[in-house]
Design an enzyme around this catalytic site. Structure first.
Site, PDB file in Angstrom:
ATOM      1  N   ASP B 109       5.694  -0.316   2.795  1.00 23.78           N
ATOM      2  CA  ASP B 109       4.449  -0.458   2.023  1.00 23.78           C
ATOM      3  C   ASP B 109       4.494   0.518   0.848  1.00 23.78           C
ATOM      4  O   ASP B 109       3.581   1.328   0.648  1.00 23.78           O
ATOM      5  CB  ASP B 109       3.233  -0.188   2.921  1.00 23.78           C
ATOM      6  CG  ASP B 109       1.912  -0.337   2.153  1.00 23.78           C
ATOM      7  OD1 ASP B 109       1.891  -1.081   1.140  1.00 23.78           O
ATOM      8  OD2 ASP B 109       0.915   0.284   2.559  1.00 23.78           O
ATOM      9  N   HIS B 152      -3.648   6.520   8.297  1.00 28.48           N
ATOM     10  CA  HIS B 152      -2.615   5.971   9.190  1.00 28.48           C
ATOM     11  C   HIS B 152      -1.261   6.583   8.887  1.00 28.48           C
ATOM     12  O   HIS B 152      -1.093   7.287   7.892  1.00 28.48           O
ATOM     13  CB  HIS B 152      -2.552   4.447   9.046  1.00 28.48           C
ATOM     14  CG  HIS B 152      -2.426   3.980   7.623  1.00 28.48           C
ATOM     15  ND1 HIS B 152      -3.490   3.478   6.912  1.00 28.48           N
ATOM     16  CD2 HIS B 152      -1.372   3.959   6.769  1.00 28.48           C
ATOM     17  CE1 HIS B 152      -3.094   3.167   5.684  1.00 28.48           C
ATOM     18  NE2 HIS B 152      -1.812   3.441   5.571  1.00 28.48           N
ATOM     19  N   ASP B 219      -3.412   3.176  12.733  1.00 22.96           N
ATOM     20  CA  ASP B 219      -4.447   4.127  12.310  1.00 22.96           C
ATOM     21  C   ASP B 219      -4.435   5.359  13.201  1.00 22.96           C
ATOM     22  O   ASP B 219      -4.359   5.242  14.430  1.00 22.96           O
ATOM     23  CB  ASP B 219      -5.844   3.478  12.406  1.00 22.96           C
ATOM     24  CG  ASP B 219      -6.196   2.697  11.165  1.00 22.96           C
ATOM     25  OD1 ASP B 219      -5.263   2.176  10.518  1.00 22.96           O
ATOM     26  OD2 ASP B 219      -7.395   2.590  10.846  1.00 22.96           O
ATOM     27  N   ASP B 249      -5.904   8.424   0.150  1.00 21.08           N
ATOM     28  CA  ASP B 249      -5.764   6.974   0.187  1.00 21.08           C
ATOM     29  C   ASP B 249      -6.604   6.379   1.312  1.00 21.08           C
ATOM     30  O   ASP B 249      -6.738   6.973   2.382  1.00 21.08           O
ATOM     31  CB  ASP B 249      -4.278   6.645   0.413  1.00 21.08           C
ATOM     32  CG  ASP B 249      -3.983   5.174   0.254  1.00 21.08           C
ATOM     33  OD1 ASP B 249      -4.031   4.708  -0.901  1.00 21.08           O
ATOM     34  OD2 ASP B 249      -3.713   4.504   1.262  1.00 21.08           O
ATOM     35  N   LEU B 254     -11.488   6.038   8.049  1.00 23.30           N
ATOM     36  CA  LEU B 254     -10.977   7.020   9.007  1.00 23.30           C
ATOM     37  C   LEU B 254     -11.508   6.818  10.422  1.00 23.30           C
ATOM     38  O   LEU B 254     -10.778   6.936  11.388  1.00 23.30           O
ATOM     39  CB  LEU B 254     -11.305   8.449   8.538  1.00 23.30           C
ATOM     40  CG  LEU B 254     -10.760   8.852   7.169  1.00 23.30           C
ATOM     41  CD1 LEU B 254     -11.011  10.331   6.913  1.00 23.30           C
ATOM     42  CD2 LEU B 254      -9.273   8.543   7.039  1.00 23.30           C
ATOM     43  N   GLU B 256     -13.832   4.580  13.397  1.00 23.27           N
ATOM     44  CA  GLU B 256     -14.248   3.248  13.805  1.00 23.27           C
ATOM     45  C   GLU B 256     -15.517   3.406  14.631  1.00 23.27           C
ATOM     46  O   GLU B 256     -15.734   4.451  15.254  1.00 23.27           O
ATOM     47  CB  GLU B 256     -13.182   2.569  14.689  1.00 23.27           C
ATOM     48  CG  GLU B 256     -11.885   2.236  13.993  1.00 23.27           C
ATOM     49  CD  GLU B 256     -11.018   3.477  13.771  1.00 23.27           C
ATOM     50  OE1 GLU B 256     -10.960   4.335  14.671  1.00 23.27           O
ATOM     51  OE2 GLU B 256     -10.432   3.584  12.677  1.00 23.27           O
ATOM     52  N   GLU B 291      -9.890   7.467  -2.873  1.00 28.23           N
ATOM     53  CA  GLU B 291      -9.641   6.070  -3.162  1.00 28.23           C
ATOM     54  C   GLU B 291     -10.533   5.276  -2.229  1.00 28.23           C
ATOM     55  O   GLU B 291     -10.252   5.131  -1.045  1.00 28.23           O
ATOM     56  CB  GLU B 291      -8.184   5.669  -2.916  1.00 28.23           C
ATOM     57  CG  GLU B 291      -7.895   4.254  -3.388  1.00 28.23           C
ATOM     58  CD  GLU B 291      -7.156   3.384  -2.381  1.00 28.23           C
ATOM     59  OE1 GLU B 291      -7.110   3.724  -1.182  1.00 28.23           O
ATOM     60  OE2 GLU B 291      -6.650   2.335  -2.805  1.00 28.23           O
TER      61      GLU B 291
END
Lengths: 460, 610
Positions: B109, B152, B219, B249, B254, B256, B291
């Site tokens: 990525d 992540h 993550d 980024d 961060l 959940e 971001e």
């Protein structure tokens, strides 16, 4: 200090006005000679040097007498910084001038409104809850036709109605009603000036929030058309300047204002009489215009049939307060969406006619006609170009449809579903345009005539 | 699970090449803790001269290490190569470099899949090379920030390898594991082209792991205090070496929480405040840039508490502005720009927006409505290959059909709208793209330095260069390169350099209040930037932009500034004094003006600068 009344000055001024009035853009009586001008009331707003007098005069023109208001300024120590067309020379050597262009003098109007004072017969007020910032200087906007509007700073716009009619002005009345129901698509009314005419309190000025971020709908639409004409090979929906999104949002705004007007001021069902009368008026206009404009003759039978069809409408038609003269020049695109301006109604119509309840489709028809005008305005005076004409037609079709779709989303019903009435209103408007263009701008006659042809063909 | 797997970390090929340099997992303690390199193991760079709030007025330049300059002839750009080009960047007027990740990574990525936060990707060099770059940059008063992915890691990271192999070990709880894939169902899938779920089954551990992005990027579990501390230690590692800040980024994701979309959660903000405290206390003057590809009203949350001038990130990107600049010019209407700026809330006094026209990602269209996205595709991505995910993969020049007037107009808006401008490497010379390259590589081709072999980027055999340089007749390096444009006074490069210099003379561009002037012509976007200087004088800049391809008149309401004189900023040309009436200007198609509004009298010059 008691202000002088300056009766002598006014009397002298009155003798100059018959020659001066017809040179003013806002003067509505240019079709016939002015035979006499009579001062009916005047109020000194600033005395001394400079001098500011509010003046209402009656203007006689053959069998017609109409009241107009003027702001008369005069300076001795200093030459006023206004255009020469505003000045009114007097025999005594003193020079007066129409003072709407003199920012030192017009600042007084805002001060008086902020203070909420009465001077002679004139009452200056703010709307409930409005607080005005004073000390702002104003300049008149140049695009205004029949009235004079002054912009104070970037905050306020004061519309001084030129031709007066007794009573509460429809523009102010509808703005107030819309504000009360929380309508977001009008500029807030903030203040007013009321005089007396025929013994009746009469609105002579209305102050509203000014929208410095705004661009008017006509400019927005013609920007898109300009883009289209520069790339005749592209379809309107492919163009960068596509207007359909705006047209749809505009339709939604108009539908919202209609609903708000119903909520604020109610509706009445149209009776058979109302429809009959509407047909009679439309047919009479048709006959009158066709007699003047030969090019319309071929359409007369079909047009008459379209108008007559309105009599047999059986579904209920709702009558309500409407804008009355809705077109792209009467709407503003602001950062928070579309606003509707000027609820006075057609300038040429009588006061009684303007304040009648009407079908909201009248406004829709007006806007649909305006899209045709916007689409074709660049073709006027050009040699016939079938490609460009097709382009213009498809632009107008796309944006008319988008407008109706936006309207339908809010209203719940699509105006195009009431086809008989909508077509009749559109065509009636087009017939009016034929007469107007024939008299004023023969080059433009092709625009309403092409529309009539199109509407008649689409209908068959 | 075998003993082998728990005692020896099992980095896959991604860590290969790090044998000779310190890296995470080179050793392991008895309790299973991985040995990680420390900042004391390396030299530290001198800091750039202290300038509080430097980021508010900085011109940023995003440069991919891989793409800029190759110092060792292996066909791939590297840190030493970049350091060798710092004179050029200083000449251009760049204040801060933003480097996308250069960490060890399997590169699935673009390096955002980090397999070791404390090691440099071997082909880019070493941590020592990075310290050298920092040192050289700071000497030139250029700062350097880099991406850090908090959310992540790569699945090749030794932490993940430990976590999947040893659920009871120190890293067992570093990631978000679950027996089924039903949790957090309301979180959208971001990479819709490649991923169908945010959960992926790991056969090694026999559980599902959570990932907001690719399934090879698990993550981190920020519920775990140890993870929170480990990531702060990662920041400390680079800050100790002398780095000037981080672009954080994917920051909204961060934490959940069941029943939410998993974006912008309060606990995410709480963690950012904690990170900010560390920076303020231990490394004052360094910055955090968020971001967060979100609507402005949500993004401002990442600046934190306005009462204290902001206590989370110093900067955040303004994502929705960029597509609207394109839209406004295509529609010849100022409303797309004016509207989004009007909807942008005030930001805390100690913070600044970052704005950009293009970057290494596709031109993202997440922050537009569906209608607007269709429109942008139709206008700017006529070939399906130009689309990627929810965006358009093109460089600035090809997006604008290489129209010099539009390139200048767009750049002038970038340099004058509110926020610190971020240039993307190569756009200053009008580089092109190659839409036939995969993924987002279209806009990541080698920097074009000269008409020499490999565009002057590398001495390697052309076949060895990581991506072929652009060679088409319009944008190819024979036509478009730094050397040729430096020699040509009228080039886009020299024009851009001049405009950056003009911008720096007026703090109003950087910190001035933004006042949209509206006006009756919808095709003209006019605004004032108004800044009160420390000495009480006003620095007033008026920017007028013609978004139409046709010439346009505009009447500006400048009544408040009656008596001021507009001084055109690129040529010091005096325009007629502002009077009581609206100020009339005419502009050529896609033309623009920058004026300083000056009180100077007829008696002479009294320009106020900075």
């Amino acid at each position: 200090m008691t202000a002088q009344t300056h009766d002598d000055l006014i009397a002298e001024l009155a003798t100059e006005l018959p020659a001066w009035l017809p040179t003013q853009r806002w003067f509505a009586g240019k079709d016939r000679a002015v035979t006499a001008v009579r001062p009916v009331s005047w109020t000194t707003l600033l005395d001394g040097d400079p001098l500011l007098i509010h003046l209402v005069v009656e203007v006689d023109q053959e069998d017609r007498t109409e009241p107009y208001q003027l702001l008369v300024g005069s300076r001795q120590a200093q030459v006023p910084d206004v255009s020469s067309s505003a000045s009114i020379g007097l025999e005594s050597g003193l020079t007066c001038y129409e003072a709407s262009g003199d920012a030192d003098l017009t600042a007084v109007l805002l001060e008086l409104m902020a203070r909420g004072t009465t001077v002679g017969e004139l009452t200056f007020e703010t709307e409930e809850g409005a607080e005005l910032e004073t000390g702002l200087r104003a300049h008149p906007i140049t695009s205004e036709q029949s009235n004079t509007s002054l912009v104070y700073g970037r905050q306020y716009i004061l519309k001084m109605f030129r031709k007066l009619s007794p009573g509460l002005n429809k523009d102010l009345r509808l703005h107030r009603a819309l504000r009360e129901v929380g309508c977001h698509h009008v500029a807030d009314p903030l203040g007013s000036i009321t005089g007396v005419l025929d013994g009746e309190p009469t609105t002579i000025g209305m102050l509203q929030r000014f929208m410095p971020d705004a661009a008017d709908g006509w400019v927005m639409a013609t920007t898109s058309v300009r883009d289209l004409m520069a790339d005749p090979s592209m379809a309107p929906e492919e163009l960068g300047g596509d207007f359909a999104g705006e047209a749809s949002r505009l339709g939604a705004a108009v539908a919202t204002v209609h609903a708000d007007l119903r909520r604020a001021l109610g509706t009445e069902p149209a009776g058979a009489d109302d429809l009959d009368e509407a047909v009679t008026v439309m047919v009479e206009r048709l006959d009158r215009v066709a007699a003047d404009v030969p090019a319309l003759a071929v359409h007369v039978p079909a047009l008459r049939e379209t108008f007559e069809a309105v009599r047999s409408i059986t579904s209920p038609v709702e009558m309500q307060y409407v804008h009355g003269d809705l077109h792209l020049g009467q709407v503003l695109r602001t950062l928070s969406g579309w606003l509707l301006l000027d609820f006075e109604g057609e300038p040429a119509a009588s006061v009684a006619e303007r304040s009648r309840l009407r079908s909201a489709l009248r406004d829709v028809a007006g806007m649909l006609r305006s899209f045709d005008y916007a689409a074709q305005q660049l073709l006027v005076g050009r040699a016939d170009d079938p490609v460009l004409t097709d382009q213009a037609m498809s632009w107008a079709r796309r944006n008319r449809d988008a407008f109706c779709e936006g309207y339908a989303e809010v209203a719940g019903t699509d105006p195009r579903d009431e086809a008989v009435l909508l077509r009749a209103f559109e065509l009636d408007k087009a017939v009016y345009e034929v007469s107007y263009e024939h008299a004023n701008r023969p080059d433009w006659l092709s625009v309403p005539l092409a529309s009539i042809t199109r509407i008649m063909t689409e209908g068959s | 699970m075998t003993d082998d797997q728990t005692t020896a970390p099992a980095p896959d090929g991604a860590l290969a090449g790090l044998d000779d340099t310190p890296h995470t997992g080179e050793g392991i303690e008895a309790d299973g803790t991985l040995v990680e390199p420390h900042s004391e193991d390396f030299g530290h760079a001198e800091q750039a001269p202290a300038q509080p709030d430097w980021f508010k007025r900085a011109v940023f330049y995003e440069v991919l290490v891989r793409a800029f300059a190759d110092s060792n002839g292996d066909g791939t750009g590297d840190l030493r190569g970049l350091a060798g080009k710092l004179d050029y960047l200083q000449w251009l007027g760049v204040d801060c470099l933003w480097l996308p990740p250069f960490y060890a990574s399997p590169l699935r990525d673009g390096g955002y899949d980090i397999s070791d936060f404390r090691a440099v990707l071997p082909e880019f060099g070493t941590v020592d090379d990075f310290v050298y770059l920092l040192e050289e940059a700071h000497k030139r008063n250029i700062r350097v920030i880099t991406d850090l992915v908090l959310n992540h890691t790569s699945d090749a990271h030794p932490w993940f390898q430990q976590s999947r192999n040893d659920p009871e070990g120190p890293y067992g709880d570093y990631y978000v594991w679950s027996d089924d894939h039903s949790a957090y169902a309301d979180a959208r899938v971001i990479f819709v082209d490649t991923e169908s779920s945010n959960w992926t089954y790991d056969p090694v551990r026999g559980q599902f792991f959570w990932h907001r992005f690719f399934s090879h990027q698990p993550d981190l579990n920020f519920e775990n205090e140890a993870v929170q501390e480990a990531m702060i230690d990662t920041l400390r590692f680079w800050l100790d070496l002398g780095i000037d800040g981080f672009r954080l980024d994917a920051v909204p994701y961060l934490f959940e929480e069941e029943g939410t979309n998993g974006e912008n959660l309060p606990r995410t903000h709480e963690y950012l405040r904690k990170v900010r405290e560390v920076v303020d206390r231990e490394y004052p003057g360094r910055i955090l840039l968020a971001e967060a590809n979100q609507w402005p009203a949500d993004v401002v949350e990442y600046f934190g508490n306005a009462d204290v001038g902001g206590d989370e990130c110093h900067m955040a990107f303004h994502f929705p502005l960029m597509p609207r600049i394109f839209m406004a010019v295509r529609r010849e209407s100022r409303f797309p720009i004016s509207e989004i700026l009007q909807q942008t809330p005030q930001i805390p006094s100690g913070t600044q927006w970052g704005i950009f026209l293009r970057n290494h990602d596709e031109l993202t269209l997440e922050m537009v409505t569906d209608d607007e996205r269709d429109y942008m595709y139709a206008e700017y991505a006529k070939d399906p290959r130009m689309k990627a995910n929810i965006g358009i993969r093109r460089r600035l020049a090809p997006l604008l059909e290489n129209d010099r007037n539009q390139l200048e107009l767009f750049t002038a808006m970038l340099l004058s709208l509110p926020g610190s401008p971020v240039l993307y490497y190569g756009d200053e010379i009008g580089m092109g793209d190659n839409i036939w390259l995969g993924d987002r590589d279209a806009v990541r081709t080698p920097m074009q330095w000269s008409p020499d072999r490999n565009a002057g980027f590398s001495r390697a055999d052309p076949g060895r260069v990581y991506l072929p340089p652009i060679m088409d007749p319009t944008y190819g390096y024979a036509a478009i390169n730094v050397e040729a444009q430096q020699d040509n006074a009228a080039s886009l490069l020299n024009w851009t350099r001049r405009m950056i210099a003009v911008r720096k003379q007026h703090s109003a561009f950087a910190e001035g209040e933004f006042v949209d002037l509206g006006g009756s012509n919808p095709s003209v976007l006019s605004y004032l930037r108004r800044w009160e200087r420390p000495d009480g004088e006003l620095d007033l800049v008026l920017c007028v932009n013609n978004l139409s391809r046709f010439p346009q008149p505009v009447e500006l309401e400048l009544g408040t500034y009656e008596g001021f004189i507009p001084l055109e900023l690129t040529g010091d040309v005096r325009f007629p004094r502002i009077g009581e009436l609206p100020y009339l200007l005419t502009l050529p198609g896609h033309g623009f003006y920058w004026f300083q509004l000056s009180r100077l009298g007829d008696e002479g010059e009294r320009r106020s600068k900075v």
